[in-house]
Design a protein around this motif. Structure first.
Motif, PDB file in Angstrom:
ATOM      1  N   ALA A 140       0.837  -1.205   0.000  1.00 47.05           N
ATOM      2  CA  ALA A 140       0.000   0.000   0.000  1.00 47.05           C
ATOM      3  C   ALA A 140       0.874   1.258   0.000  1.00 47.05           C
ATOM      4  O   ALA A 140       0.495   2.277  -0.581  1.00 47.05           O
ATOM      5  CB  ALA A 140      -0.936  -0.009   1.201  1.00 47.05           C
ATOM      6  N   ASP A 141       2.041   1.194   0.638  1.00 44.26           N
ATOM      7  CA  ASP A 141       2.957   2.340   0.615  1.00 44.26           C
ATOM      8  C   ASP A 141       3.456   2.624  -0.796  1.00 44.26           C
ATOM      9  O   ASP A 141       3.560   3.786  -1.202  1.00 44.26           O
ATOM     10  CB  ASP A 141       4.145   2.104   1.552  1.00 44.26           C
ATOM     11  CG  ASP A 141       3.764   2.173   3.020  1.00 44.26           C
ATOM     12  OD1 ASP A 141       2.734   2.815   3.347  1.00 44.26           O
ATOM     13  OD2 ASP A 141       4.492   1.583   3.840  1.00 44.26           O
ATOM     14  N   HIS A 142       3.772   1.575  -1.549  1.00 48.07           N
ATOM     15  CA  HIS A 142       4.167   1.774  -2.951  1.00 48.07           C
ATOM     16  C   HIS A 142       3.027   2.429  -3.725  1.00 48.07           C
ATOM     17  O   HIS A 142       3.242   3.387  -4.477  1.00 48.07           O
ATOM     18  CB  HIS A 142       4.509   0.438  -3.623  1.00 48.07           C
ATOM     19  CG  HIS A 142       5.759  -0.195  -3.143  1.00 48.07           C
ATOM     20  ND1 HIS A 142       5.762  -1.324  -2.384  1.00 48.07           N
ATOM     21  CD2 HIS A 142       7.055   0.157  -3.323  1.00 48.07           C
ATOM     22  CE1 HIS A 142       7.002  -1.664  -2.110  1.00 48.07           C
ATOM     23  NE2 HIS A 142       7.812  -0.782  -2.665  1.00 48.07           N
ATOM     24  N   LEU A 143       1.836   1.877  -3.553  1.00 48.13           N
ATOM     25  CA  LEU A 143       0.677   2.419  -4.268  1.00 48.13           C
ATOM     26  C   LEU A 143       0.463   3.890  -3.934  1.00 48.13           C
ATOM     27  O   LEU A 143       0.148   4.693  -4.805  1.00 48.13           O
ATOM     28  CB  LEU A 143      -0.577   1.613  -3.943  1.00 48.13           C
ATOM     29  CG  LEU A 143      -0.580   0.156  -4.409  1.00 48.13           C
ATOM     30  CD1 LEU A 143      -1.806  -0.568  -3.878  1.00 48.13           C
ATOM     31  CD2 LEU A 143      -0.504   0.061  -5.921  1.00 48.13           C
ATOM     32  N   ARG A 144       0.643   4.255  -2.665  1.00 46.36           N
ATOM     33  CA  ARG A 144       0.482   5.657  -2.247  1.00 46.36           C
ATOM     34  C   ARG A 144       1.528   6.540  -2.922  1.00 46.36           C
ATOM     35  O   ARG A 144       1.231   7.630  -3.400  1.00 46.36           O
ATOM     36  CB  ARG A 144       0.602   5.784  -0.727  1.00 46.36           C
ATOM     37  CG  ARG A 144       0.287   7.194  -0.227  1.00 46.36           C
ATOM     38  CD  ARG A 144       0.338   7.341   1.295  1.00 46.36           C
ATOM     39  NE  ARG A 144      -0.476   6.353   1.983  1.00 46.36           N
ATOM     40  CZ  ARG A 144       0.003   5.299   2.651  1.00 46.36           C
ATOM     41  NH1 ARG A 144       1.301   5.077   2.714  1.00 46.36           N
ATOM     42  NH2 ARG A 144      -0.812   4.459   3.261  1.00 46.36           N
ATOM     43  N   ASP A 145       2.778   6.056  -2.983  1.00 45.73           N
ATOM     44  CA  ASP A 145       3.854   6.824  -3.622  1.00 45.73           C
ATOM     45  C   ASP A 145       3.598   7.016  -5.111  1.00 45.73           C
ATOM     46  O   ASP A 145       3.920   8.055  -5.679  1.00 45.73           O
ATOM     47  CB  ASP A 145       5.206   6.135  -3.436  1.00 45.73           C
ATOM     48  CG  ASP A 145       5.727   6.215  -2.015  1.00 45.73           C
ATOM     49  OD1 ASP A 145       5.205   7.037  -1.225  1.00 45.73           O
ATOM     50  OD2 ASP A 145       6.644   5.439  -1.680  1.00 45.73           O
ATOM     51  N   TRP A 146       3.025   6.001  -5.753  1.00 44.01           N
ATOM     52  CA  TRP A 146       2.793   6.053  -7.200  1.00 44.01           C
ATOM     53  C   TRP A 146       1.516   6.792  -7.565  1.00 44.01           C
ATOM     54  O   TRP A 146       1.383   7.262  -8.703  1.00 44.01           O
ATOM     55  CB  TRP A 146       2.683   4.644  -7.775  1.00 44.01           C
ATOM     56  CG  TRP A 146       3.881   3.785  -7.604  1.00 44.01           C
ATOM     57  CD1 TRP A 146       5.170   4.179  -7.372  1.00 44.01           C
ATOM     58  CD2 TRP A 146       3.912   2.361  -7.655  1.00 44.01           C
ATOM     59  NE1 TRP A 146       5.981   3.088  -7.282  1.00 44.01           N
ATOM     60  CE2 TRP A 146       5.237   1.953  -7.446  1.00 44.01           C
ATOM     61  CE3 TRP A 146       2.937   1.383  -7.848  1.00 44.01           C
ATOM     62  CZ2 TRP A 146       5.622   0.619  -7.440  1.00 44.01           C
ATOM     63  CZ3 TRP A 146       3.320   0.057  -7.841  1.00 44.01           C
ATOM     64  CH2 TRP A 146       4.648  -0.324  -7.640  1.00 44.01           C
ATOM     65  N   TYR A 147       0.592   6.871  -6.632  1.00 40.86           N
ATOM     66  CA  TYR A 147      -0.753   7.379  -6.946  1.00 40.86           C
ATOM     67  C   TYR A 147      -0.710   8.855  -7.330  1.00 40.86           C
ATOM     68  O   TYR A 147      -0.088   9.673  -6.663  1.00 40.86           O
ATOM     69  CB  TYR A 147      -1.686   7.184  -5.749  1.00 40.86           C
ATOM     70  CG  TYR A 147      -3.134   7.480  -6.085  1.00 40.86           C
ATOM     71  CD1 TYR A 147      -3.930   6.519  -6.687  1.00 40.86           C
ATOM     72  CD2 TYR A 147      -3.693   8.718  -5.823  1.00 40.86           C
ATOM     73  CE1 TYR A 147      -5.246   6.774  -7.012  1.00 40.86           C
ATOM     74  CE2 TYR A 147      -5.008   8.989  -6.142  1.00 40.86           C
ATOM     75  CZ  TYR A 147      -5.777   8.015  -6.737  1.00 40.86           C
ATOM     76  OH  TYR A 147      -7.074   8.277  -7.065  1.00 40.86           O
ATOM     77  N   ARG A 148      -1.404   9.177  -8.411  1.00 41.33           N
ATOM     78  CA  ARG A 148      -1.552  10.574  -8.853  1.00 41.33           C
ATOM     79  C   ARG A 148      -3.030  10.820  -9.067  1.00 41.33           C
ATOM     80  O   ARG A 148      -3.660  10.175  -9.908  1.00 41.33           O
ATOM     81  CB  ARG A 148      -0.793  10.812 -10.150  1.00 41.33           C
ATOM     82  CG  ARG A 148       0.692  10.707  -9.945  1.00 41.33           C
ATOM     83  CD  ARG A 148       1.422  11.066 -11.192  1.00 41.33           C
ATOM     84  NE  ARG A 148       2.848  11.106 -10.881  1.00 41.33           N
ATOM     85  CZ  ARG A 148       3.783  10.933 -11.754  1.00 41.33           C
ATOM     86  NH1 ARG A 148       3.476  10.709 -13.003  1.00 41.33           N
ATOM     87  NH2 ARG A 148       5.042  10.987 -11.397  1.00 41.33           N
ATOM     88  N   GLU A 149      -3.565  11.746  -8.328  1.00 43.66           N
ATOM     89  CA  GLU A 149      -5.002  12.067  -8.392  1.00 43.66           C
ATOM     90  C   GLU A 149      -5.337  12.691  -9.744  1.00 43.66           C
ATOM     91  O   GLU A 149      -4.815  13.741 -10.103  1.00 43.66           O
ATOM     92  CB  GLU A 149      -5.353  13.030  -7.258  1.00 43.66           C
ATOM     93  CG  GLU A 149      -6.797  13.410  -7.171  1.00 43.66           C
ATOM     94  CD  GLU A 149      -7.696  12.288  -6.650  1.00 43.66           C
ATOM     95  OE1 GLU A 149      -8.894  12.350  -6.936  1.00 43.66           O
ATOM     96  OE2 GLU A 149      -7.208  11.369  -5.975  1.00 43.66           O
ATOM     97  N   LYS A 150      -6.164  12.025 -10.520  1.00 41.44           N
ATOM     98  CA  LYS A 150      -6.620  12.507 -11.833  1.00 41.44           C
ATOM     99  C   LYS A 150      -5.489  13.138 -12.649  1.00 41.44           C
ATOM    100  O   LYS A 150      -5.523  14.316 -12.991  1.00 41.44           O
ATOM    101  CB  LYS A 150      -7.795  13.467 -11.670  1.00 41.44           C
ATOM    102  CG  LYS A 150      -9.064  12.742 -11.275  1.00 41.44           C
ATOM    103  CD  LYS A 150     -10.293  13.586 -11.506  1.00 41.44           C
ATOM    104  CE  LYS A 150     -11.536  12.794 -11.141  1.00 41.44           C
ATOM    105  NZ  LYS A 150     -12.727  13.609 -11.186  1.00 41.44           N
ATOM    106  N   ASP A 151      -4.531  12.318 -12.980  1.00 42.13           N
ATOM    107  CA  ASP A 151      -3.357  12.730 -13.751  1.00 42.13           C
ATOM    108  C   ASP A 151      -3.713  12.836 -15.239  1.00 42.13           C
ATOM    109  O   ASP A 151      -3.203  12.106 -16.081  1.00 42.13           O
ATOM    110  CB  ASP A 151      -2.238  11.702 -13.527  1.00 42.13           C
ATOM    111  CG  ASP A 151      -0.954  12.060 -14.228  1.00 42.13           C
ATOM    112  OD1 ASP A 151      -0.611  13.249 -14.286  1.00 42.13           O
ATOM    113  OD2 ASP A 151      -0.293  11.133 -14.744  1.00 42.13           O
ATOM    114  N   LEU A 152      -4.614  13.762 -15.540  1.00 38.36           N
ATOM    115  CA  LEU A 152      -5.153  13.876 -16.897  1.00 38.36           C
ATOM    116  C   LEU A 152      -4.188  14.595 -17.827  1.00 38.36           C
ATOM    117  O   LEU A 152      -3.436  15.478 -17.421  1.00 38.36           O
ATOM    118  CB  LEU A 152      -6.484  14.619 -16.866  1.00 38.36           C
ATOM    119  CG  LEU A 152      -7.593  13.955 -16.042  1.00 38.36           C
ATOM    120  CD1 LEU A 152      -8.804  14.862 -15.947  1.00 38.36           C
ATOM    121  CD2 LEU A 152      -7.960  12.611 -16.635  1.00 38.36           C
TER     122      LEU A 152
END
Length: 170
Positions: free
Chosen positions: A122-134
């Motif tokens: 989950a830490d990896h996912l949090r680091d990679w996550y970009r909110e609406k990276d349009l």
């Protein structure tokens, strides 16, 4: 083009498109080219960016319909994706699968590869996550997490016109 965060369903949607459409649909997957073919980290200016572009163009020039799929972050891949869309002579549609972070973690937990689930936390996912990276210029249709796999596949087939095209048996 199908973009979105990790565990948003990109690969499943691409596979669903191929299953519904049939042959003559090339899937150009970022993970396959970057991680498996090149074994390259995702970084600005990476060789995979050009390889994705080259592979998609080759498949298009060879008469295939093409699905480019991956996280394909806007800052690293945006220019290439814009150039690819602009150069394509046929119908081009871009979709962003929007899944909130909490749902991303839940979906990740359902992936069939137990080793991958152990390696990617989950830490990896949090680091990679970009909110609406349009991508800029409203190039993409946003598909939210409430859309089922089948609904998303049907939407893409309909909006791209592939539901009106007969596959070629190669």
């Amino acid at each position: 083009m199908i973009r979105g965060n990790s565990a948003s369903g990109k690969s499943s949607v691409a596979a669903g498109l191929r299953e519904k459409f049939g042959r003559n649909l090339a899937i150009v997957g970022q993970d396959n080219l970057r991680r498996l073919v090149l074994r390259e980290r995702d970084r600005p200016g990476g060789a995979n960016i050009g390889l994705i572009d080259l592979t998609a163009r080759y498949a298009l020039d060879s008469g295939f319909h093409v699905v480019v799929e991956g996280i394909l972050s806007a800052d690293r891949y945006g220019a290439m994706l814009h150039d690819l869309a602009r150069a394509h002579r046929g119908v081009t549609r871009c979709f962003y699968l929007y899944v909130p972070y909490t749902e991303t973690v839940l979906r990740h937990a359902t992936k069939g590869d137990a080793e991958y689930r152990k390696r990617v936390t989950a830490d990896h996912l949090r680091d990679w996550y970009r909110e609406k990276d349009l991508l800029p210029d409203a190039l993409e249709t946003v598909v939210d997490a409430a859309s089922t796999l089948d609904e998303t596949v049907q939407q893409i087939l309909r909006e791209s016109g592939l539901d009106q095209v007969s596959p070629v048996d190669r």
